[in-house]
Design a protein around this motif. Structure first.
Motif, PDB file in Angstrom:
ATOM      1  N   PRO A   1       0.838  -1.204   0.000  1.00  0.00           N
ATOM      2  CA  PRO A   1       0.000   0.000   0.000  1.00  0.00           C
ATOM      3  C   PRO A   1       0.872   1.254   0.000  1.00  0.00           C
ATOM      4  CG  PRO A   1       0.039  -0.963   2.184  1.00  0.00           C
ATOM      5  CD  PRO A   1       0.762  -1.922   1.271  1.00  0.00           C
ATOM      6  N   THR A   2       0.323   2.325  -0.531  1.00  0.00           N
ATOM      7  CA  THR A   2       1.075   3.586  -0.534  1.00  0.00           C
ATOM      8  C   THR A   2       1.026   4.187   0.859  1.00  0.00           C
ATOM      9  OG1 THR A   2      -0.904   4.776  -1.213  1.00  0.00           O
ATOM     10  CG2 THR A   2       0.583   4.054  -2.959  1.00  0.00           C
ATOM     11  N   ILE A   3       2.140   4.701   1.285  1.00  0.00           N
ATOM     12  CA  ILE A   3       2.246   5.290   2.622  1.00  0.00           C
ATOM     13  C   ILE A   3       2.051   6.792   2.473  1.00  0.00           C
ATOM     14  CG2 ILE A   3       3.750   5.655   4.594  1.00  0.00           C
ATOM     15  CD1 ILE A   3       5.134   3.029   3.831  1.00  0.00           C
ATOM     16  N   LEU A   4       1.074   7.314   3.188  1.00  0.00           N
ATOM     17  CA  LEU A   4       0.767   8.740   3.142  1.00  0.00           C
ATOM     18  C   LEU A   4       1.285   9.417   4.398  1.00  0.00           C
ATOM     19  CD1 LEU A   4      -2.898   8.478   1.835  1.00  0.00           C
ATOM     20  CD2 LEU A   4      -0.842   9.016   0.519  1.00  0.00           C
ATOM     21  N   PRO A   5       1.540  10.707   4.336  1.00  0.00           N
ATOM     22  CA  PRO A   5       1.984  11.412   5.544  1.00  0.00           C
ATOM     23  C   PRO A   5       0.847  11.492   6.559  1.00  0.00           C
ATOM     24  CG  PRO A   5       1.660  12.947   3.743  1.00  0.00           C
ATOM     25  CD  PRO A   5       1.506  11.587   3.176  1.00  0.00           C
ATOM     26  N   PRO A   6       1.179  11.660   7.837  1.00  0.00           N
ATOM     27  CA  PRO A   6       0.123  11.721   8.853  1.00  0.00           C
ATOM     28  C   PRO A   6      -0.735  12.978   8.677  1.00  0.00           C
ATOM     29  CG  PRO A   6       2.237  12.246   9.825  1.00  0.00           C
ATOM     30  CD  PRO A   6       2.505  11.798   8.428  1.00  0.00           C
ATOM     31  N   VAL A   7      -1.982  12.858   9.093  1.00  0.00           N
ATOM     32  CA  VAL A   7      -2.904  13.984   9.008  1.00  0.00           C
ATOM     33  C   VAL A   7      -2.558  14.957  10.128  1.00  0.00           C
ATOM     34  CG1 VAL A   7      -5.327  14.667   9.092  1.00  0.00           C
ATOM     35  CG2 VAL A   7      -4.674  12.473   8.085  1.00  0.00           C
ATOM     36  N   LEU A   8      -2.394  16.220   9.779  1.00  0.00           N
ATOM     37  CA  LEU A   8      -2.048  17.227  10.775  1.00  0.00           C
ATOM     38  C   LEU A   8      -3.315  17.829  11.355  1.00  0.00           C
ATOM     39  CD1 LEU A   8       0.872  19.059   8.957  1.00  0.00           C
ATOM     40  CD2 LEU A   8       1.031  17.456  10.825  1.00  0.00           C
ATOM     41  N   LYS A   9      -3.409  17.843  12.686  1.00  0.00           N
ATOM     42  CA  LYS A   9      -4.550  18.444  13.366  1.00  0.00           C
ATOM     43  C   LYS A   9      -4.074  19.689  14.094  1.00  0.00           C
ATOM     44  CE  LYS A   9      -5.588  14.918  15.870  1.00  0.00           C
ATOM     45  NZ  LYS A   9      -6.229  14.091  16.869  1.00  0.00           N
ATOM     46  N   ARG A  10      -4.846  20.733  13.970  1.00  0.00           N
ATOM     47  CA  ARG A  10      -4.513  21.955  14.694  1.00  0.00           C
ATOM     48  C   ARG A  10      -5.197  21.876  16.043  1.00  0.00           C
ATOM     49  NH1 ARG A  10      -6.303  27.517  14.839  1.00  0.00           N
ATOM     50  NH2 ARG A  10      -4.461  28.760  15.308  1.00  0.00           N
ATOM     51  N   GLY A  11      -4.445  22.181  17.076  1.00  0.00           N
ATOM     52  CA  GLY A  11      -4.989  22.109  18.421  1.00  0.00           C
ATOM     53  C   GLY A  11      -6.037  23.180  18.660  1.00  0.00           C
ATOM     54  N   VAL A  12      -6.905  22.926  19.659  1.00  0.00           N
ATOM     55  CA  VAL A  12      -7.953  23.862  20.016  1.00  0.00           C
ATOM     56  C   VAL A  12      -7.331  25.021  20.788  1.00  0.00           C
ATOM     57  CG1 VAL A  12     -10.125  24.139  21.278  1.00  0.00           C
ATOM     58  CG2 VAL A  12      -9.611  21.993  20.133  1.00  0.00           C
ATOM     59  N   GLY A  13      -7.823  26.227  20.536  1.00  0.00           N
ATOM     60  CA  GLY A  13      -7.362  27.395  21.284  1.00  0.00           C
ATOM     61  C   GLY A  13      -6.193  28.084  20.614  1.00  0.00           C
ATOM     62  N   ARG A  14      -5.762  29.129  21.268  1.00  0.00           N
ATOM     63  CA  ARG A  14      -4.668  29.924  20.755  1.00  0.00           C
ATOM     64  C   ARG A  14      -3.353  29.214  21.028  1.00  0.00           C
ATOM     65  NH1 ARG A  14      -4.188  36.196  20.698  1.00  0.00           N
ATOM     66  NH2 ARG A  14      -6.398  35.935  20.363  1.00  0.00           N
ATOM     67  N   PRO A  15      -2.403  29.217  20.067  1.00  0.00           N
ATOM     68  CA  PRO A  15      -1.123  28.538  20.320  1.00  0.00           C
ATOM     69  C   PRO A  15      -0.293  29.259  21.384  1.00  0.00           C
ATOM     70  CG  PRO A  15      -1.190  29.483  18.100  1.00  0.00           C
ATOM     71  CD  PRO A  15      -2.506  29.741  18.721  1.00  0.00           C
ATOM     72  N   CYS A  16       0.530  28.504  22.086  1.00  0.00           N
ATOM     73  CA  CYS A  16       1.382  29.058  23.143  1.00  0.00           C
ATOM     74  C   CYS A  16       2.418  29.997  22.552  1.00  0.00           C
ATOM     75  CB  CYS A  16       2.099  27.934  23.895  1.00  0.00           C
ATOM     76  SG  CYS A  16       1.007  26.911  24.849  1.00  0.00           S
ATOM     77  N   ARG A  17       2.718  31.070  23.279  1.00  0.00           N
ATOM     78  CA  ARG A  17       3.756  31.991  22.838  1.00  0.00           C
ATOM     79  C   ARG A  17       5.121  31.572  23.373  1.00  0.00           C
ATOM     80  NH1 ARG A  17       2.261  37.925  24.145  1.00  0.00           N
ATOM     81  NH2 ARG A  17       4.428  38.066  23.520  1.00  0.00           N
ATOM     82  N   ASN A  18       5.146  31.003  24.561  1.00  0.00           N
ATOM     83  CA  ASN A  18       6.408  30.576  25.174  1.00  0.00           C
ATOM     84  C   ASN A  18       6.594  29.084  24.952  1.00  0.00           C
ATOM     85  OD1 ASN A  18       6.705  33.160  26.154  1.00  0.00           O
ATOM     86  ND2 ASN A  18       5.685  32.683  28.094  1.00  0.00           N
ATOM     87  N   ARG A  19       7.836  28.688  24.818  1.00  0.00           N
ATOM     88  CA  ARG A  19       8.107  27.279  24.614  1.00  0.00           C
ATOM     89  C   ARG A  19       7.926  26.513  25.911  1.00  0.00           C
ATOM     90  NH1 ARG A  19      12.929  25.142  26.211  1.00  0.00           N
ATOM     91  NH2 ARG A  19      14.491  26.621  26.942  1.00  0.00           N
ATOM     92  N   LYS A  20       7.645  25.237  25.782  1.00  0.00           N
ATOM     93  CA  LYS A  20       7.451  24.400  26.959  1.00  0.00           C
ATOM     94  C   LYS A  20       8.814  23.970  27.469  1.00  0.00           C
ATOM     95  CE  LYS A  20       2.975  22.942  25.355  1.00  0.00           C
ATOM     96  NZ  LYS A  20       2.186  21.920  24.715  1.00  0.00           N
ATOM     97  N   ARG A  21       9.085  24.277  28.705  1.00  0.00           N
ATOM     98  CA  ARG A  21      10.381  23.976  29.295  1.00  0.00           C
ATOM     99  C   ARG A  21      10.402  22.564  29.856  1.00  0.00           C
ATOM    100  NH1 ARG A  21      13.402  28.615  29.709  1.00  0.00           N
ATOM    101  NH2 ARG A  21      12.224  30.529  29.449  1.00  0.00           N
ATOM    102  N   GLY A  22      11.589  21.970  29.880  1.00  0.00           N
ATOM    103  CA  GLY A  22      11.756  20.628  30.415  1.00  0.00           C
ATOM    104  C   GLY A  22      11.702  20.627  31.934  1.00  0.00           C
ATOM    105  N   ASP A  23      11.646  19.424  32.515  1.00  0.00           N
ATOM    106  CA  ASP A  23      11.567  19.304  33.964  1.00  0.00           C
ATOM    107  C   ASP A  23      12.834  19.795  34.639  1.00  0.00           C
ATOM    108  OD1 ASP A  23       9.041  18.249  33.736  1.00  0.00           O
ATOM    109  OD2 ASP A  23       9.760  16.174  33.671  1.00  0.00           O
ATOM    110  N   ASP A  24      13.987  19.629  33.978  1.00  0.00           N
ATOM    111  CA  ASP A  24      15.253  20.012  34.594  1.00  0.00           C
ATOM    112  C   ASP A  24      15.617  21.475  34.344  1.00  0.00           C
ATOM    113  OD1 ASP A  24      15.538  19.572  31.908  1.00  0.00           O
ATOM    114  OD2 ASP A  24      17.568  18.767  32.068  1.00  0.00           O
ATOM    115  N   GLU A  25      14.833  22.195  33.534  1.00  0.00           N
ATOM    116  CA  GLU A  25      15.140  23.591  33.241  1.00  0.00           C
ATOM    117  C   GLU A  25      14.546  24.513  34.299  1.00  0.00           C
ATOM    118  OE1 GLU A  25      15.458  24.825  28.838  1.00  0.00           O
ATOM    119  OE2 GLU A  25      13.746  23.470  28.971  1.00  0.00           O
ATOM    120  N   GLU A  26      15.193  25.643  34.473  1.00  0.00           N
ATOM    121  CA  GLU A  26      14.721  26.628  35.431  1.00  0.00           C
ATOM    122  C   GLU A  26      13.536  27.376  34.840  1.00  0.00           C
ATOM    123  OE1 GLU A  26      16.496  30.676  37.352  1.00  0.00           O
ATOM    124  OE2 GLU A  26      17.841  28.967  37.214  1.00  0.00           O
TER     125      GLU A  26
END
Length: 181
Positions: A125-150
Protein backbone atom coordinates in the motif's frame (compact mmCIF):
# COMPACT_ATOMS: atom_id res chain seq x y z
CA UNK A 1 24.74 13.03 -10.51
CA UNK A 2 25.48 16.44 -11.97
CA UNK A 3 27.49 17.38 -8.89
CA UNK A 4 29.67 14.28 -9.23
CA UNK A 5 30.23 14.93 -12.93
CA UNK A 6 31.26 18.55 -12.38
CA UNK A 7 33.62 17.54 -9.59
CA UNK A 8 35.22 14.95 -11.86
CA UNK A 9 35.83 17.63 -14.47
CA UNK A 10 37.31 19.99 -11.88
CA UNK A 11 39.81 17.59 -10.34
CA UNK A 12 41.33 16.66 -13.70
CA UNK A 13 43.22 19.97 -13.74
CA UNK A 14 44.37 19.83 -10.09
CA UNK A 15 47.92 18.93 -9.12
CA UNK A 16 49.01 17.01 -6.01
CA UNK A 17 46.78 18.73 -3.40
CA UNK A 18 43.25 20.11 -3.52
CA UNK A 19 43.15 23.86 -4.29
CA UNK A 20 41.84 24.96 -0.88
CA UNK A 21 44.62 23.08 0.89
CA UNK A 22 47.21 24.56 -1.48
CA UNK A 23 45.95 28.05 -0.60
CA UNK A 24 46.00 27.18 3.10
CA UNK A 25 49.62 26.03 2.84
CA UNK A 26 50.54 29.31 1.14
CA UNK A 27 48.81 31.31 3.88
CA UNK A 28 50.64 29.30 6.55
CA UNK A 29 53.95 29.97 4.79
CA UNK A 30 53.22 33.69 4.98
CA UNK A 31 52.13 33.45 8.63
CA UNK A 32 55.34 31.62 9.53
CA UNK A 33 57.38 34.76 8.88
CA UNK A 34 56.85 35.79 12.50
CA UNK A 35 58.62 32.61 13.70
CA UNK A 36 62.32 31.73 13.91
CA UNK A 37 63.55 28.15 13.63
CA UNK A 38 66.66 26.71 15.29
CA UNK A 39 67.80 23.18 14.43
CA UNK A 40 68.62 20.97 17.41
CA UNK A 41 69.21 17.77 15.42
CA UNK A 42 68.34 16.62 11.89
CA UNK A 43 64.57 16.92 11.55
CA UNK A 44 64.15 18.33 15.07
CA UNK A 45 63.63 22.07 15.53
CA UNK A 46 62.97 24.62 18.21
CA UNK A 47 60.68 27.35 16.86
CA UNK A 48 60.39 30.68 18.66
CA UNK A 49 57.31 32.80 18.12
CA UNK A 50 57.15 35.90 20.28
CA UNK A 51 57.68 34.74 23.86
CA UNK A 52 56.72 31.10 23.26
CA UNK A 53 59.08 28.32 22.24
CA UNK A 54 57.73 25.17 20.60
CA UNK A 55 59.38 21.88 19.66
CA UNK A 56 58.77 20.70 16.08
CA UNK A 57 59.68 17.25 14.79
CA UNK A 58 59.68 16.86 11.02
CA UNK A 59 60.57 13.18 11.39
CA UNK A 60 57.45 12.38 13.42
CA UNK A 61 55.33 15.18 11.90
CA UNK A 62 54.50 16.71 15.26
CA UNK A 63 54.42 20.16 16.80
CA UNK A 64 53.89 21.10 20.42
CA UNK A 65 50.79 23.16 19.52
CA UNK A 66 49.14 19.89 18.24
CA UNK A 67 47.62 21.56 15.14
CA UNK A 68 49.67 19.42 12.77
CA UNK A 69 48.60 16.21 14.53
CA UNK A 70 44.92 17.20 14.56
CA UNK A 71 44.51 18.53 11.02
CA UNK A 72 47.24 16.80 9.03
CA UNK A 73 48.35 20.21 7.70
CA UNK A 74 51.58 21.63 9.15
CA UNK A 75 51.05 24.62 11.44
CA UNK A 76 52.96 27.88 11.03
CA UNK A 77 55.66 26.67 13.44
CA UNK A 78 56.19 23.52 11.40
CA UNK A 79 56.11 25.59 8.19
CA UNK A 80 58.99 27.68 9.47
CA UNK A 81 60.98 24.51 10.23
CA UNK A 82 60.09 23.01 6.82
CA UNK A 83 61.19 26.16 5.00
CA UNK A 84 64.37 26.32 7.10
CA UNK A 85 65.12 22.72 6.11
CA UNK A 86 64.51 23.59 2.44
CA UNK A 87 61.74 21.03 1.91
CA UNK A 88 58.52 21.39 -0.10
CA UNK A 89 55.70 22.23 2.35
CA UNK A 90 53.11 20.39 0.25
CA UNK A 91 55.05 17.12 0.55
CA UNK A 92 54.46 17.03 4.33
CA UNK A 93 50.68 17.54 4.15
CA UNK A 94 48.70 14.40 4.99
CA UNK A 95 47.57 12.19 2.09
CA UNK A 96 43.90 12.73 2.95
CA UNK A 97 44.09 16.12 1.23
CA UNK A 98 45.58 14.71 -1.97
CA UNK A 99 43.79 14.63 -5.31
CA UNK A 100 44.04 10.82 -5.39
CA UNK A 101 41.95 10.50 -2.20
CA UNK A 102 39.49 13.06 -3.59
CA UNK A 103 39.17 10.98 -6.75
CA UNK A 104 38.55 7.85 -4.68
CA UNK A 105 35.77 9.63 -2.78
CA UNK A 106 33.94 10.65 -5.97
CA UNK A 107 34.73 7.81 -8.35
CA UNK A 108 31.41 5.99 -7.80
CA UNK A 109 28.58 6.49 -10.24
CA UNK A 110 24.93 7.01 -9.42
CA UNK A 111 22.60 5.24 -11.80
CA UNK A 112 19.93 7.47 -13.32
CA UNK A 113 16.42 6.97 -11.96
CA UNK A 114 13.56 6.85 -14.46
CA UNK A 115 10.51 9.05 -14.19
CA UNK A 116 7.89 8.06 -11.60
CA UNK A 117 5.52 6.96 -14.37
CA UNK A 118 8.04 4.28 -15.40
CA UNK A 119 8.39 2.75 -11.93
CA UNK A 120 7.17 -0.85 -11.58
CA UNK A 121 3.88 -1.32 -9.75
CA UNK A 122 4.07 -2.86 -6.26
CA UNK A 123 1.60 -4.81 -4.13
CA UNK A 124 2.40 -2.76 -1.05
CA UNK A 125 0.00 0.00 0.00
CA UNK A 126 1.07 3.59 -0.53
CA UNK A 127 2.25 5.29 2.62
CA UNK A 128 0.77 8.74 3.14
CA UNK A 129 1.98 11.41 5.54
CA UNK A 130 0.12 11.72 8.85
CA UNK A 131 -2.90 13.98 9.01
CA UNK A 132 -2.05 17.23 10.78
CA UNK A 133 -4.55 18.44 13.37
CA UNK A 134 -4.51 21.95 14.69
CA UNK A 135 -4.99 22.11 18.42
CA UNK A 136 -7.95 23.86 20.02
CA UNK A 137 -7.36 27.39 21.28
CA UNK A 138 -4.67 29.92 20.75
CA UNK A 139 -1.12 28.54 20.32
CA UNK A 140 1.38 29.06 23.14
CA UNK A 141 3.76 31.99 22.84
CA UNK A 142 6.41 30.58 25.17
CA UNK A 143 8.11 27.28 24.61
CA UNK A 144 7.45 24.40 26.96
CA UNK A 145 10.38 23.98 29.29
CA UNK A 146 11.76 20.63 30.42
CA UNK A 147 11.57 19.30 33.96
CA UNK A 148 15.25 20.01 34.59
CA UNK A 149 15.14 23.59 33.24
CA UNK A 150 14.72 26.63 35.43
CA UNK A 151 11.30 28.27 35.17
CA UNK A 152 11.06 31.83 33.91
CA UNK A 153 9.68 34.16 36.61
CA UNK A 154 8.59 37.78 36.48
CA UNK A 155 10.20 38.78 39.77
CA UNK A 156 13.93 39.12 39.86
CA UNK A 157 14.25 39.36 43.66
CA UNK A 158 12.51 37.87 46.68
CA UNK A 159 9.46 39.60 48.12
CA UNK A 160 9.82 41.69 51.28
CA UNK A 161 6.89 42.31 53.59
CA UNK A 162 6.02 46.00 54.15
CA UNK A 163 4.50 45.27 57.57
CA UNK A 164 7.11 43.15 59.37
CA UNK A 165 10.17 43.47 57.07
CA UNK A 166 10.65 39.70 56.63
CA UNK A 167 11.35 38.14 53.21
CA UNK A 168 9.17 35.57 51.46
CA UNK A 169 5.73 37.17 51.81
CA UNK A 170 4.00 40.53 51.33
CA UNK A 171 1.81 42.80 53.46
CA UNK A 172 -1.44 41.13 52.37
CA UNK A 173 -0.31 37.62 53.33
CA UNK A 174 1.54 38.64 56.53
CA UNK A 175 0.70 36.46 59.55
CA UNK A 176 1.96 39.11 61.99
CA UNK A 177 5.62 38.32 62.49
CA UNK A 178 8.04 40.75 64.12
CA UNK A 179 6.91 44.36 63.59
CA UNK A 180 9.09 47.20 62.43
CA UNK A 181 8.14 49.46 65.32
Amino acid sequence: MVKLATRRQKYEEWERLCPKITKRVQVLCNESRSCRAFMSSPGEYEVVEGKSTLAVSLNQRTCLCNVWQLTGIPCRHAMRAILHEGLDPQSLVDDWYSVEKYKLAYHHNIKPIPDQDKWPATEHPTILPPVLKRGVGRPCRNRKRGDDEERKTKRSKTIKCGKCGDFGHNKASCKGGATKK
